[in-house]
Design a protein around this motif. Structure first.
Motif, PDB file in Angstrom:
ATOM      1  N   UNK A 118      28.486 -22.986  -5.881  1.00 51.44           N
ATOM      2  CA  UNK A 118      28.624 -21.660  -5.272  1.00 51.44           C
ATOM      3  C   UNK A 118      27.428 -21.287  -4.399  1.00 51.44           C
ATOM      4  N   UNK A 119      26.257 -21.838  -4.729  1.00 52.08           N
ATOM      5  CA  UNK A 119      25.056 -21.545  -3.947  1.00 52.08           C
ATOM      6  C   UNK A 119      24.892 -22.496  -2.758  1.00 52.08           C
ATOM      7  N   UNK A 120      25.713 -23.537  -2.690  1.00 51.61           N
ATOM      8  CA  UNK A 120      25.652 -24.452  -1.555  1.00 51.61           C
ATOM      9  C   UNK A 120      24.874 -25.732  -1.794  1.00 51.61           C
ATOM     10  N   UNK A 170      15.624 -31.704   1.821  1.00 61.83           N
ATOM     11  CA  UNK A 170      14.722 -30.818   1.078  1.00 61.83           C
ATOM     12  C   UNK A 170      14.657 -29.434   1.713  1.00 61.83           C
ATOM     13  N   UNK A 171      14.609 -29.419   3.041  1.00 57.99           N
ATOM     14  CA  UNK A 171      14.571 -28.145   3.767  1.00 57.99           C
ATOM     15  C   UNK A 171      15.864 -27.364   3.523  1.00 57.99           C
ATOM     16  N   UNK A 172      16.994 -28.084   3.513  1.00 52.94           N
ATOM     17  CA  UNK A 172      18.295 -27.427   3.304  1.00 52.94           C
ATOM     18  C   UNK A 172      18.377 -26.776   1.930  1.00 52.94           C
ATOM     19  N   UNK A 173      18.047 -27.519   0.873  1.00 54.69           N
ATOM     20  CA  UNK A 173      18.189 -26.936  -0.462  1.00 54.69           C
ATOM     21  C   UNK A 173      17.123 -25.870  -0.732  1.00 54.69           C
ATOM     22  N   UNK A 174      15.972 -25.994  -0.073  1.00 52.00           N
ATOM     23  CA  UNK A 174      14.917 -24.987  -0.251  1.00 52.00           C
ATOM     24  C   UNK A 174      15.313 -23.642   0.356  1.00 52.00           C
TER      25      UNK A 174
END
Length: 370
Positions: free
Chosen positions: A30-32, A318-322
């Motif tokens: 749900x958070x992507x 890493x940038x995406x999930x951060x």
């Protein structure tokens, strides 16, 4: 086999861990963090988990997905080539081993362009959606078997049978319920009920009755499963696979390092929830996770903790999930991630044709190599 009342109570607690895991996975979806349209069907009351849990669910799922995808896709080029056998494997996608592989090259002749048929066996599958997620992307094995306690498979069978999202993916008009609604059978997907502590005497005959073929390369997945049963029972599964399969890849995800301060606290917290990990002291380290297989004659094995998996993410990922949520618990994450690992091993038995064995070894090696 009859189990005493305390064992039955412990089994009920183990079954409950699946509910917790699938709620955590849906939170990550749900958070992507993850893309999975099937998870929501198994959760009645969604709950947003803390960032630490979301990131853990993400790394856990992504790493096992990487092995599964690479195994399904792995093949041997349809032209003559050389098979490279790794005695210490690399890993695929986000997974990288710190060990340096030793290689040897064997001349081989081509396999048919259509490729080699493969199987996947998910031990203690719970509410896992990997079969559906991959088949929706056009990735599937000849047969995908899932095994769990009858109470767990019954719940899963109901969800699958009543949802077009699942039955359309299975795509078999002859999809059947069996064993009192605890099992499902189709052309390429079988949901089977059973107790993994009775693997050789009960599970194996059931697998074979539904088309399981010991001559096919097979991926065995254990996602926080073997650690819940006694080492003697989990060793019996590893022994059977190593002895009876022509070619197999075994992937395990579970807790390690029980003896340090964080590990002791982790076990105390689990015990407070009545959760026991009988296998953690038998295989408490990355080295012992590898030796679980190599000591039994498997050709290659490797193990990495979640910190290593996290560090191997690309800068872009890493940038995406951060960007998905604030993540401040860096030190706590590093401690937690040091206490979970993915271990893998593969083996191929001698064949009538040494050429074909070399091909199988290359296929398995490709499954854990970048």
């Amino acid at each position: 086999m009859m189990h005493d009342e305390p064992q039955v109570a412990r089994d009920d607690v183990i079954k409950g861990t699946d509910d917790d895991a699938i709620i955590s996975k849906l939170s990550a979806v749900n958070l992507g963090y993850l893309d999975d349209s099937f998870v929501k069907h198994f959760v009645k009351r969604p709950s947003r988990r803390p960032p630490l849990i979301n990131r853990g669910s993400y790394i856990r799922t992504r790493s096992l997905d990487a092995f599964t995808e690479q195994f399904i896709k792995s093949n041997i080029p349809p032209e003559p080539t050389a098979a490279t056998t790794t005695t210490t494997p690399h890993t695929s996608a986000i997974i990288q081993s710190s060990s340096t592989p030793t290689t040897k090259t064997t001349a081989i002749s081509p396999i048919p362009a259509a490729g080699i048929k493969k199987q996947i066996v998910s031990l203690g599958c719970g509410s896992d959606t990997r079969y559906f997620k991959f088949k929706a992307k056009g990735l599937s094995a000849l047969k995908y078997f899932e095994i769990d306690f009858p109470e767990s498979t019954a719940k899963k069978a109901v969800v699958i049978k009543k949802n077009k999202a699942f039955t359309d993916i299975i795509g078999d008009p002859d999809l059947k319920l069996g064993m009192g609604g605890t099992e499902l059978y189709s052309n390429d997907y079988c949901l089977l009920s059973g107790d993994l502590r009775e693997f050789t005497e009960s599970i194996v005959p059931k697998l074979k009755a539904h088309g399981f073929d010991t001559s096919l390369p097979t991926l065995f997945l254990s996602e926080c499963v073997l650690i819940y049963i006694q080492p003697g029972d989990s060793d019996a599964i590893v022994n059977w696979v190593g002895t009876n399969m022509d070619a197999s890849l075994f992937v395990v995800y579970e807790q390690i390092n029980p003896a340090d301060a964080f590990g002791a606290m982790m076990l105390r917290n689990l015990k407070a929830r009545r959760i026991e990990l009988p296998g953690i002291h038998a295989y408490p380290s990355l080295k012992s996770q590898e030796e679980r297989f190599t000591s039994r004659g498997w050709q290659a094995a490797g193990a990495v903790n979640m910190n290593k998996l996290h560090e191997s993410l690309s800068e872009q990922e890493l940038k995406r999930i951060s960007s998905l949520e604030i993540f401040d618990e860096v030190e706590e994450w590093q401690l937690l991630a040091d206490h979970y690992c993915v271990a893998w091993a593969y083996q191929a038995k001698p064949q009538q044709s040494e050429t074909y064995r070399a091909q199988l070894i290359q296929l398995l090696s490709n499954s854990v190599s970048s």
